[in-house]
Every structure is written in structure tokens, then in C-alpha cells.
Design a protein around this motif. Structure first.
Motif, mmCIF file in Angstrom:
data_model
loop_
_atom_site.group_PDB
_atom_site.id
_atom_site.type_symbol
_atom_site.label_atom_id
_atom_site.label_comp_id
_atom_site.label_asym_id
_atom_site.label_seq_id
_atom_site.Cartn_x
_atom_site.Cartn_y
_atom_site.Cartn_z
ATOM 1 N N UNK A 196 33.539 35.337 37.207
ATOM 2 C CA UNK A 196 33.954 35.900 35.923
ATOM 3 C C UNK A 196 33.659 37.401 35.894
ATOM 4 N N UNK A 197 32.483 37.789 36.392
ATOM 5 C CA UNK A 197 32.138 39.209 36.375
ATOM 6 C C UNK A 197 33.141 40.017 37.201
ATOM 7 N N UNK A 198 33.445 39.541 38.412
ATOM 8 C CA UNK A 198 34.398 40.345 39.195
ATOM 9 C C UNK A 198 35.796 40.339 38.593
ATOM 10 N N UNK A 199 36.171 39.240 37.942
ATOM 11 C CA UNK A 199 37.500 39.206 37.322
ATOM 12 C C UNK A 199 37.582 40.151 36.130
ATOM 13 N N UNK A 200 36.517 40.206 35.358
ATOM 14 C CA UNK A 200 36.512 41.116 34.213
ATOM 15 C C UNK A 200 36.555 42.561 34.712
ATOM 16 N N UNK A 201 35.734 42.847 35.705
ATOM 17 C CA UNK A 201 35.682 44.200 36.262
ATOM 18 C C UNK A 201 37.075 44.639 36.724
ATOM 19 N N UNK A 202 37.777 43.729 37.411
ATOM 20 C CA UNK A 202 39.068 44.142 37.959
ATOM 21 C C UNK A 202 40.199 44.008 36.954
ATOM 22 N N UNK A 203 39.995 43.207 35.903
ATOM 23 C CA UNK A 203 41.118 42.931 35.006
ATOM 24 C C UNK A 203 41.229 43.824 33.780
ATOM 25 N N UNK A 204 40.201 44.626 33.518
ATOM 26 C CA UNK A 204 40.203 45.376 32.259
ATOM 27 C C UNK A 204 41.167 46.566 32.233
ATOM 28 N N UNK A 205 41.396 47.173 33.380
ATOM 29 C CA UNK A 205 42.177 48.409 33.426
ATOM 30 C C UNK A 205 43.536 48.295 32.752
#
Lengths: 330, 299
Positions: A196-205
């Protein structure tokens, strides 16, 4: 549309799109509108031809496979192709729907998909702050968008290194080394959190860019008026800002849910199905697994694909239905 | 809507002071938030770069070091680029990727923008129906057709060739048509009419007027298309997962299995794979961000 004017052209019917230079109109004083009407027939053909190329691609690579998948869901196929295929009714659907692994994959997808909502909410906060009178806004925006251009594989490898149990920097920063180390890749809970952390990091832009664009169109005078009326920032946001960007929020939500239900790459790259307790097995991973790790399971893969399609359709329709209550198209 | 009828302006100096102080505190809070978030985004890249210059022992040391304790080394890069263990060496995989991605990106850009031009500027009866059908394709989840598409390509013998990666894209993409149509619609009809009177045909108008006037948009779409193909994971995994034919992403993915205990190599490979897209992004960021913002707003 009957032609009212004669316009001389020397165009052969066939080559008007191939050799546009041949299209010669004689000098004429006819108003533009009328010329256009006269040229309607050629325009009709040129337009239809040009517009049809992507549609042809869509029919071949989208529509036909879509219908084929439906047909395949009712077949037993010994291999990848149709030789030896037999009709076997709803058996594939029964197999999939009574498979605990399938339901686990649905649950896994939903839990990992929470990242979609988290990243949307955070993106909105970031974009809202960016919409204030901020110095260096462009630089911030530029940085925030970097993950969008990075591949899933690269992102997963870099985060995989940081989450490494033995030498990862995250355990180091948390002070959880040696005996106390968190086994991010080996335990279900930490694994889910890490994904979840890596998905949020990559998905916010993506969300930040769209929200920022939407926020620039919010009526500033209305906010100022509300401020003078004594509405605090919280009220101003929910009463004025949020309603006016609701179409963007809705778009991001619908697309985000559609994408989240199809997630596959992150957990596949991370450990290719060997995730702790199988919590990395998403619906698409389940389907992929049927195709390549089972023999004669193309029918089951297609059945699960269609079940996924129905879930996606259902949730999308539900969101459109719910949107009447909160999405505000002016 | 809030009612703005009761506008009362009170000149209370202490109140103004108070709100000013509050807003300054708020400003600092916002900047702190934005800076911290920027650090969170950049930090993993710092770790990748740092680790890629460490020795294997240093990179897998349980005591994380913020600087290479055994000095900077490029052994990670050497292994990532030349190791014979990799089924498709990284450079080869990079060239494969360019070969698979560039031609369909250019062709797809052309077919998409021609269609977009037709939808924006030409009048034909099926225009609306075709446009709606095209937009509907954006809604079809790709995952549903994974199995049947595989059956199609298996039947016609394309599995194990790059054709499944290349041919569909050459027909263009709905998203690109959608975006370019928005752009073309903004080009004034009067220019087009003038060209028509000069005897330029429909396709001629596209190349002499539409393309030159929309070069930035076309470049943005082309770069986005390229990056999408370059970063793609699922389709190369399905169709070109054969030693020698793999794309950069698939080759890189295998690094974890091969160099699990030597993270400096994995991070060097990751950085090598990231550099092309990052370079493109830094040089074309305005195109990108505006292109994406525009496509989303109208959606």
C-alpha cells in the motif's frame, strides 16, 4: 443535401485521401459555408476513413477478444487454442466461484486497493496546499510527478530494497534491526502495508496534477465572500471548493477503482505469487495463474475475467448512481 | 451556495493582526508539509543512487550506511550491464524495448491524430456514433481480454514475437484521439477554410496546418505513449518473455532473483532503466503535466 452550386473539382472518387494534392477547387466567389456543403460527400468519405482506423483496431483487439472471452468462459480448452475445445456450460464459472483462492484474491485486491483511496485523499490535500499562494509551486509539482514516469518494476525494486528485512533502510529508520526486524516480505500484515505504501507513493502524482488543474478553476470571489462571512477554512473547503472540483474527484475515483481492481504488476514483481499467505494474489494474478500454471484452464481464466468485468461494471454503475448525490456539474 | 448578502466589513485592527499571525503559521505549516512530501518522493531515488555505488557487501550490510563505507565503486553497474547471468543483457533489452516501442508509438500517434482531426474538423454522418464508440473502448478493462487475446495471438503464431506489443498500438489509442481532438477543436476554422480555397485537400490540411500548429501537443502525446510502452510490464511478460527477446522491464525484473544478495547490482540496473524516462520527463515536463491535466479535466 442538394448542391446549389457547381464547384469544379478534378478529384477521382478513389484517391481523395491518398492524394490530397489532387483536390483542386477553382477560384470561386461562393461563400465558405456553401463550399463546404458542396464538398460534403468527399468530406463524408475522408472523415469516415480517417476516423475508422482506431475503431478498426478497437474492434480487432478489443471487441472481438471481449466477446471471445465470453465464449471461452463456456468452453473447456485443452490448450491455448481452440483445437479440441468442448462446450461445458457454466462449469468454469462454478469452478471459479467455488474456489476459495478466487475469493481470497478478491479480498486481497480490495485490501491492497485501499491505496487508491488513500492516494486520492492525500493528492487532494497536496493539491489544495499547492493551490495556495505558494512560492516554488512549479518545482514542487515537478517533483511530485516524478513517480508517474517510473516503471512499476523499477518502483517495486527500489521499495523492495528499502523494505528488505535484513538490510533495508526502513527497518533501520524504525530501529527494528536484528532480532526485532519487521519481516515486510514474509508476513501478511507488513506485506500488505508495504504494498500500500509503495502504491500510494507512486499513485499520487496523477491525482495531484488533475486536482491542481481543477482547483485553479474554483471561483476565488466566492471563497473570499465566504471568508468575510466568517466561514472558516474547513467550511469553505467542503462547501465551496469540494463541490466545484467534484467532477474531477469523481473521474479519478471511477478510474482509480477500475485500475485498482486490475492490479497485478506490483505484487507480481515483488515476489511472483510467493507472497506470505498468498496475500499478494490479486484477481488478475489469479487469472494469469490459470492461464500459465494450470493446464486446460483457459476457460476458467476467461470465466474469472468476466466475473472481474462484472464486478468492475457493477462498481462503476454504483458510483455513477451515487454520484448524483455529491457530484456537481455546473 | 453560500449567501453573500450579509457582507459586513469590520475594521478591527486586533482581529486583522490575529488572522495575519494565523495565516503566517498556516503558511509555514503548508510549506513544511510540501517540503516533507517532496523529500518522501525524492528519498527512494537517493537510496537507489547511493546503493548502486556501493560494494555488494556494503549494500547488504545490516547496518545501513548513509555513504559508501568501502568507497564508491561502479562494480554494480559493470555487473548489471555485462553479467552473462542475465538472459537478456540490459543493453540488448534496452534496444529491444526501443525497437518494440518506437515504431508503434509513431504510427499510433499518426493514426490517432488523423482520426482526431476527422472528429474535430470534418463533418461526416457517423462522426458522433464513432466517437462515442471510441470513448467506450477506454472503459473496457484490459484485464478481461488477457486470456482471449492470448488465445488469438497463440492461434496466429504471434506468441514469442514482438508483434502483439506492436500491432495493436499502431492503430492508435482512444485516449490520444480524445486528447488531440480537444486540441484540434481549438484551431480556428478560418485557417482551414483559407487552405481549402487554395485547393488543399483534407489530408493536406492535416499535414500543412494541423500538425505544425499542434507540435507541442503531438510531442507530449508521443512521449507519453513512448513512456507507457517503455514501462509496460504485463504484455511483454505475456508475449516476449524469451531469452534475448525480453524488454528492459522484464530483464530488470529478473535481477531480484539473480542478484538477490547483491543489491548494488539490482539498484544499478534500476537506475539504468529509470534514466531514459527521467531525462525525457525533465526536458518535457511542461508538455507532460499540461497534457495530462487537459486530458483529465474534460474527462
Amino acid at each position: 443535401m442538394a448542391s446549389e452550386f457547381e464547384v469544379a473539382t478534378n478529384v477521382g472518387e478513389a484517391d481523395q485521401t491518398a492524394f490530397p494534392e489532387d483536390v483542386v477547387l477553382t477560384e470561386n466567389p461562393i461563400p465558405v459555408k456553401e463550399t463546404q456543403r458542396k464538398k460534403g460527400n468527399k468530406e463524408e468519405i475522408a472523415g469516415t476513413l480517417l476516423a475508422s482506423i482506431p475503431l478498426v483496431g478497437f474492434v480487432i483487439f478489443g471487441m472481438i477478444p471481449l466477446l471471445m472471452a465470453l465464449a471461452m468462459a463456456f468452453l473447456y480448452m485443452p490448450r491455448f487454442g481452440f483445437e479440441g475445445a468442448e462446450f461445458n456450460g457454466f462449469k468454469n464459472f462454478v469452478t471459479v466461484l467455488t474456489d476459495d483462492m478466487f475469493w481470497q484474491s478478491v479480498w486481497n485486491t480490495v485490501l491492497l486497493g485501499l491505496s487508491t483511496f488513500i492516494s486520492l485523499a492525500l493528492a487532494l490535500v497536496v493539491a489544495y496546499f499547492l493551490s495556495k499562494d505558494i512560492k516554488g509551486r512549479k518545482a514542487f509539482r515537478m517533483i511530485y510527478f516524478i513517480p508517474y514516469v517510473c516503471s512499476v518494476v523499477a518502483i517495486t525494486l527500489m521499495w523492495g530494497y528499502m523494505f528488505n528485512t535484513n538490510w533495508g533502510i526502513i527497518n533501520h529508520l524504525l530501529g527494528r534491526t536484528g532480532e526485532n526486524a519487521i519481516d515486510w516480505m514474509g508476513e501478511a500484515g507488513p506485506y500488505r502495508l508495504a504494498v500500500i505504501i509503495m502504491s500510494v507513493w507512486s499513485g499520487m502524482g496523477y491525482g495531484i496534477i488533475l486536482f491542481t488543474a481543477a482547483l485553479t478553476n474554483v471561483n476565488k470571489e466566492m471563497i473570499e465572500a465566504a471568508e468575510i462571512d466568517g466561514a472558516n477554512a474547513w467550511v469553505r473547503f467542503w462547501r465551496i471548493v469540494f463541490p466545484s472540483i467534484s467532477p474531477t474527484t469523481f473521474y479519478l475515483l471511477v478510474m482509480g477503482v477500475i485500475g485498482m481492481l486490475q492490479s497485478f504488476a506490483v505484487t507480481n514483481v515483488l515476489n511472483g505469487g510467493n507472497s506470505p499467505d498468498g496475500v499478494g494474489i490479486t484477481i488478475v494474478y489469479y487469472l494469469y495463474n490459470r492461464i500459465f500454471n494450470y493446464i486446460g484452464a483457459m476457460g476458467e481464466a476467461s470465466a474469472s475475467a468476466w466475473i472481474l468485468g462484472i464486478i468492475i461494471l457493477g462498481l462503476t454503475v454504483f458510483q455513477f448512481w451515487g454520484s448524483k448525490k455529491w457530484v456537481n456539474y455546473d | 451556495m453560500t449567501d453573500t448578502n450579509t457582507v459586513t466589513v469590520v475594521r478591527d485592527e486586533s482581529l486583522i493582526k490575529k488572522t495575519k499571525a494565523k495565516s503566517i503559521a498556516g503558511k509555514i505549516g503548508i510549506y513544511a508539509f510540501l517540503v516533507i512530501y517532496a523529500i518522501i518522493i525524492l528519498f527512494p531515488f537517493f537510496v537507489v543512487i547511493l546503493t548502486s555505488f556501493k560494494t555488494a557487501a556494503d549494500a547488504s550490510n545490516p547496518e545501513f550506511s548513509w555513504w559508501p563505507t568501502e568507497g564508491f565503486t561502479i562494480e554494480g553497474y559493470e555487473a548489471a550491464l555485462t553479467s552473462p547471468l542475465v538472459p537478456t543483457p540490459l543493453m540488448r533489452a534496452f534496444l529491444n524495448t526501443l525497437m518494440y516501442v518506437i515504431p508503434p508509438t509513431i504510427l499510433g500517434l499518426m493514426t490517432s491524430s488523423l482520426a482526431a482531426y476527422a472528429f474535430a474538423k470534418l463533418r461526416f454522418r457517423a462522426s458522433k456514433a464513432m466517437y462515442t464508440a471510441l470513448l467506450a473502448t477506454m472503459m473496457i478493462p484490459g484485464a478481461i481480454t488477457i486470456s482471449s487475446t492470448y488465445t488469438v495471438f497463440d492461434t496466429i503464431g504471434w506468441v514469442g514475437t514482438p508483434l502483439p506489443l506492436m500491432i495493436p498500438g499502431a492503430f492508435g489509442s482512444a485516449a490520444c484521439v480524445f486528447f488531440m481532438r480537444q486540441f484540434f477543436t481549438g484551431i480556428p476554422d478560418s485557417i482551414i477554410e483559407a487552405a481549402k480555397l487554395d485547393g488543399v485537400g483534407f489530408v493536406g490540411i492535416f499535414f500543412t496546418i494541423m500538425v505544425p500548429l499542434s507540435t507541442p501537443a503531438l510531442i507530449a502525446q508521443g512521449l507519453l505513449g513512448f513512456i507507457g510502452g517503455y514501462n509496460d510490464y504485463l504484455w511483454p511478460l505475456l508475449y516476449t518473455n524469451v531469452p534475448g527477446m525480453q524488454t528492459l522491464q522484464i530483464s530488470l525484473k529478473q535481477f531480484t532473483g539473480m542478484f538477490g544478495s547483491r543489491p548494488n547490482i539490482v539498484m544499478a540496473g534500476t537506475l539504468v532503466a529509470l534514466v531514459p524516462t527521467l531525462i525525457i520527463y525533465f526536458f518535457a515536463q511542461d508538455f507532460f503535466i499540461e497534457g495530462i491535466a487537459a486530458s483529465g479535466i474534460k474527462g
